[in-house]
Design a protein around this motif. Structure first.
Motif, PDB file in Angstrom:
ATOM      1  N   ALA A  57       0.830  -1.206   0.000  1.00 14.42           N
ATOM      2  CA  ALA A  57       0.000   0.000   0.000  1.00 14.42           C
ATOM      3  C   ALA A  57       0.867   1.260   0.000  1.00 14.42           C
ATOM      4  N   LEU A  58       1.900   1.271   0.821  1.00 13.64           N
ATOM      5  CA  LEU A  58       2.804   2.423   0.842  1.00 13.64           C
ATOM      6  C   LEU A  58       3.587   2.541  -0.460  1.00 13.64           C
ATOM      7  N   GLY A  59       4.035   1.419  -0.981  1.00 15.26           N
ATOM      8  CA  GLY A  59       4.780   1.441  -2.234  1.00 15.26           C
ATOM      9  C   GLY A  59       3.962   1.976  -3.390  1.00 15.26           C
ATOM     10  N   SER A  60       2.676   1.671  -3.402  1.00  9.75           N
ATOM     11  CA  SER A  60       1.825   2.182  -4.481  1.00  9.75           C
ATOM     12  C   SER A  60       1.596   3.679  -4.352  1.00  9.75           C
ATOM     13  N   ALA A  61       1.680   4.200  -3.135  1.00 10.68           N
ATOM     14  CA  ALA A  61       1.491   5.640  -2.930  1.00 10.68           C
ATOM     15  C   ALA A  61       2.759   6.429  -3.240  1.00 10.68           C
ATOM     16  N   ALA A  68      13.957   0.558  -5.677  1.00 10.60           N
ATOM     17  CA  ALA A  68      14.664   0.212  -4.444  1.00 10.60           C
ATOM     18  C   ALA A  68      14.201   1.089  -3.279  1.00 10.60           C
ATOM     19  N   ALA A  69      14.016   2.368  -3.531  1.00 13.61           N
ATOM     20  CA  ALA A  69      13.560   3.275  -2.478  1.00 13.61           C
ATOM     21  C   ALA A  69      12.136   2.940  -2.051  1.00 13.61           C
ATOM     22  N   ARG A  70      11.294   2.577  -3.009  1.00 14.89           N
ATOM     23  CA  ARG A  70       9.920   2.209  -2.674  1.00 14.89           C
ATOM     24  C   ARG A  70       9.880   0.952  -1.810  1.00 14.89           C
ATOM     25  N   ILE A  71      10.751  -0.019  -2.099  1.00 16.53           N
ATOM     26  CA  ILE A  71      10.789  -1.245  -1.308  1.00 16.53           C
ATOM     27  C   ILE A  71      11.243  -0.951   0.113  1.00 16.53           C
ATOM     28  N   VAL A  72      12.334  -0.198   0.252  1.00 13.19           N
ATOM     29  CA  VAL A  72      12.871   0.099   1.581  1.00 13.19           C
ATOM     30  C   VAL A  72      11.865   0.908   2.400  1.00 13.19           C
ATOM     31  N   LEU A  73      11.309   1.946   1.810  1.00 12.25           N
ATOM     32  CA  LEU A  73      10.348   2.770   2.533  1.00 12.25           C
ATOM     33  C   LEU A  73       9.050   2.016   2.815  1.00 12.25           C
ATOM     34  N   GLY A  74       8.640   1.151   1.910  1.00 13.65           N
ATOM     35  CA  GLY A  74       7.432   0.369   2.127  1.00 13.65           C
ATOM     36  C   GLY A  74       7.577  -0.596   3.294  1.00 13.65           C
ATOM     37  N   LEU A  81       3.856   0.829  10.969  1.00 13.21           N
ATOM     38  CA  LEU A  81       2.408   0.723  11.094  1.00 13.21           C
ATOM     39  C   LEU A  81       2.012  -0.438  11.998  1.00 13.21           C
ATOM     40  N   ASP A  82       2.670  -1.580  11.837  1.00 10.11           N
ATOM     41  CA  ASP A  82       2.378  -2.731  12.690  1.00 10.11           C
ATOM     42  C   ASP A  82       2.631  -2.402  14.157  1.00 10.11           C
ATOM     43  N   LEU A  83       3.747  -1.751  14.431  1.00  8.54           N
ATOM     44  CA  LEU A  83       4.049  -1.381  15.812  1.00  8.54           C
ATOM     45  C   LEU A  83       3.075  -0.350  16.351  1.00  8.54           C
ATOM     46  N   SER A 108      -4.304  -0.798   5.503  1.00  5.50           N
ATOM     47  CA  SER A 108      -3.625  -1.045   4.228  1.00  5.50           C
ATOM     48  C   SER A 108      -4.550  -0.769   3.047  1.00  5.50           C
ATOM     49  N   LEU A 109      -5.826  -1.041   3.220  1.00  8.64           N
ATOM     50  CA  LEU A 109      -6.784  -0.725   2.155  1.00  8.64           C
ATOM     51  C   LEU A 109      -7.000   0.777   2.018  1.00  8.64           C
ATOM     52  N   LEU A 110      -6.927   1.496   3.126  1.00  7.67           N
ATOM     53  CA  LEU A 110      -7.211   2.932   3.097  1.00  7.67           C
ATOM     54  C   LEU A 110      -5.997   3.792   2.721  1.00  7.67           C
ATOM     55  N   MET A 111      -4.777   3.258   2.851  1.00 10.36           N
ATOM     56  CA  MET A 111      -3.580   4.063   2.592  1.00 10.36           C
ATOM     57  C   MET A 111      -3.472   4.606   1.169  1.00 10.36           C
ATOM     58  N   PRO A 112      -3.755   3.845   0.123  1.00 14.49           N
ATOM     59  CA  PRO A 112      -3.585   4.407  -1.221  1.00 14.49           C
ATOM     60  C   PRO A 112      -4.714   5.342  -1.661  1.00 14.49           C
TER      61      PRO A 112
END
Length: 137
Positions: A57-61, A68-74, A81-83, A108-112
């Motif tokens: 969800a974060l990667g799509s946003a 690579a940056a999208r993977i690391v940040l996602g 978010l889990d914590l 996760s559904l609401l993030m994008p």
């Protein structure tokens, strides 16, 4: 005998298959947890869901960044978010595994949604738009 000289096209063909397998594993993990079904696959598949769903969800946003940056940040955002969900549920004395999985799935559904709304508001560019001349060059 044929040889595959274009390894890039083979990777491009396998990417949708890998993405589909990841979605399937995550969905099975969430379903096993929400249904409270005892299985040896429940813990690893649920853990995969808790990381993969928010990371995707974060990667799509984050479309403006490279892969690579999208993977690391996602992944980093997914862990945060889990914590945050776990800490909030513990502080409110409403902790449960099923509730945590449901909360992470809903978030996760609401993030994008904001990124999709912003993209829908942008005026579309026409492909055949005439080019303006730059002046007397």
């Amino acid at each position: 005998m044929q040889t595959n000289t274009d390894k890039r096209s083979a990777r491009a063909e396998l990417l949708p298959v890998a993405a589909g397998a990841a979605v399937g594993i995550a969905a099975i993990g969430a379903a096993l947890t929400l249904a409270d079904f005892d299985s040896p696959l429940r813990a690893p598949f649920t853990l995969f869901f808790l990381v993969a769903a928010p990371a995707a969800a974060l990667g799509s946003a984050l479309r403006g960044l490279d892969a690579a940056a999208r993977i690391v940040l996602g992944v980093a955002g997914a862990l945060a978010l889990d914590l945050l969900v776990a800490q909030s549920m513990l502080a409110l004395h409403i902790w449960s595994v099923r509730g945590g999985v449901a909360a992470v799935g809903l978030l996760s559904l609401l993030m994008p949604v904001p990124a999709l709304l912003a993209q829908a508001r942008r005026p579309g560019r026409r492909l055949t738009e005439p080019q303006k001349s730059g002046g007397g060059r």
